[in-house]
Design a protein around this motif. Sequence first.
Motif, PDB file in Angstrom:
ATOM      1  N   THR A 169      48.732   1.050  40.615  1.00 30.99           N
ATOM      2  CA  THR A 169      47.563   0.680  39.816  1.00 30.99           C
ATOM      3  C   THR A 169      46.757   1.928  39.468  1.00 30.99           C
ATOM      4  N   ILE A 170      46.428   2.054  38.185  1.00 26.78           N
ATOM      5  CA  ILE A 170      45.663   3.208  37.707  1.00 26.78           C
ATOM      6  C   ILE A 170      44.238   2.752  37.397  1.00 26.78           C
ATOM      7  N   PRO A 171      43.233   3.388  38.006  1.00 28.83           N
ATOM      8  CA  PRO A 171      41.847   2.996  37.744  1.00 28.83           C
ATOM      9  C   PRO A 171      41.479   3.192  36.274  1.00 28.83           C
ATOM     10  N   ARG A 172      40.561   2.374  35.803  1.00 27.83           N
ATOM     11  CA  ARG A 172      40.094   2.481  34.424  1.00 27.83           C
ATOM     12  C   ARG A 172      39.544   3.879  34.137  1.00 27.83           C
ATOM     13  N   SER A 173      38.806   4.441  35.088  1.00 29.62           N
ATOM     14  CA  SER A 173      38.205   5.763  34.875  1.00 29.62           C
ATOM     15  C   SER A 173      39.275   6.823  34.662  1.00 29.62           C
ATOM     16  N   THR A 174      40.384   6.724  35.398  1.00 26.88           N
ATOM     17  CA  THR A 174      41.472   7.686  35.242  1.00 26.88           C
ATOM     18  C   THR A 174      42.118   7.550  33.866  1.00 26.88           C
ATOM     19  N   LEU A 211      51.967  -5.243  31.384  1.00 31.08           N
ATOM     20  CA  LEU A 211      50.813  -4.459  31.809  1.00 31.08           C
ATOM     21  C   LEU A 211      49.840  -5.422  32.493  1.00 31.08           C
ATOM     22  N   LYS A 212      49.777  -5.322  33.797  1.00 32.06           N
ATOM     23  CA  LYS A 212      48.990  -6.259  34.597  1.00 32.06           C
ATOM     24  C   LYS A 212      47.567  -5.751  34.775  1.00 32.06           C
ATOM     25  N   THR A 213      46.604  -6.630  34.577  1.00 38.54           N
ATOM     26  CA  THR A 213      45.208  -6.307  34.856  1.00 38.54           C
ATOM     27  C   THR A 213      44.934  -6.512  36.339  1.00 38.54           C
ATOM     28  N   VAL A 214      44.461  -5.463  37.001  1.00 34.51           N
ATOM     29  CA  VAL A 214      44.049  -5.563  38.397  1.00 34.51           C
ATOM     30  C   VAL A 214      42.524  -5.631  38.385  1.00 34.51           C
ATOM     31  N   ARG A 215      42.003  -6.805  38.541  1.00 34.03           N
ATOM     32  CA  ARG A 215      40.578  -7.047  38.327  1.00 34.03           C
ATOM     33  C   ARG A 215      39.706  -6.136  39.196  1.00 34.03           C
ATOM     34  N   GLY A 216      38.743  -5.516  38.536  1.00 32.61           N
ATOM     35  CA  GLY A 216      37.813  -4.643  39.242  1.00 32.61           C
ATOM     36  C   GLY A 216      38.328  -3.247  39.494  1.00 32.61           C
TER      37      GLY A 216
END
Length: 225
Positions: A169-174, A211-216
């Motif tokens: 999982t890749i953070p949104r900020s990254t 592409l899976k959304t990992v909530r939060g």
Amino acid sequence: MRILLAEDDAKLNETLTYGLTQAGFTVDSCFDGEDALFYGEQNIYDVILLDRMLPCMEGTDVLSSLRDNGINTPIILITALGTLSDKVTGLDMGADDYLVKPFALEELLARIRCVTRRPHQIVDEDAVTLFDITWFSVQSRLSGPAGSCTISKREAALLETFLKSGEITIPRSTLLLKVWGPDSDVEEGNLDNYIHFLRRRLRTIGSRLTLKTVRGIGYCMVKPN
């Protein structure tokens, strides 16, 4: 592929930025060591081109700090200091390559290809296959069971980030840093839009990757069970 260029000579900086951009790279450039360290610590670059003699903080100090902080991004030192001892010192401090000025752009591109052909690098400059898709970066073409399509530069940067990370999982900020860069004031909604675009591309070529959304947290690319 995103490259950080740290070169204080304004003309050379401009020339290299133009040449690398024409070769298909995304380039963030800076002119002193403090900025080079700040950008490098974001850990979003595929290659760092680092002038050895920089204002504010020398390139060798930037190199040492990045390595001390666990940044393993391939670094090519570019410098006018070309003695054997200079090269040995730079390589011993953690540089992956050492290029002496003046040099031809073609040689720099070859050095970049060389340092990115490491075992831990998943994205190559030619073609990469993951499950049922193949990404041809030179042609900006994505191929799958149902055909192929070309994708935009930002979609390509996003795709390459997922290819490098496997199913992590890749953070949104990254993702925002990797695709738009540290100086961008892009809104987070733009990331969601490009995730939507990339999902649509995968469906178009018949891929079963999702592409899976990992909530939060962010997103990850997942293979079917």
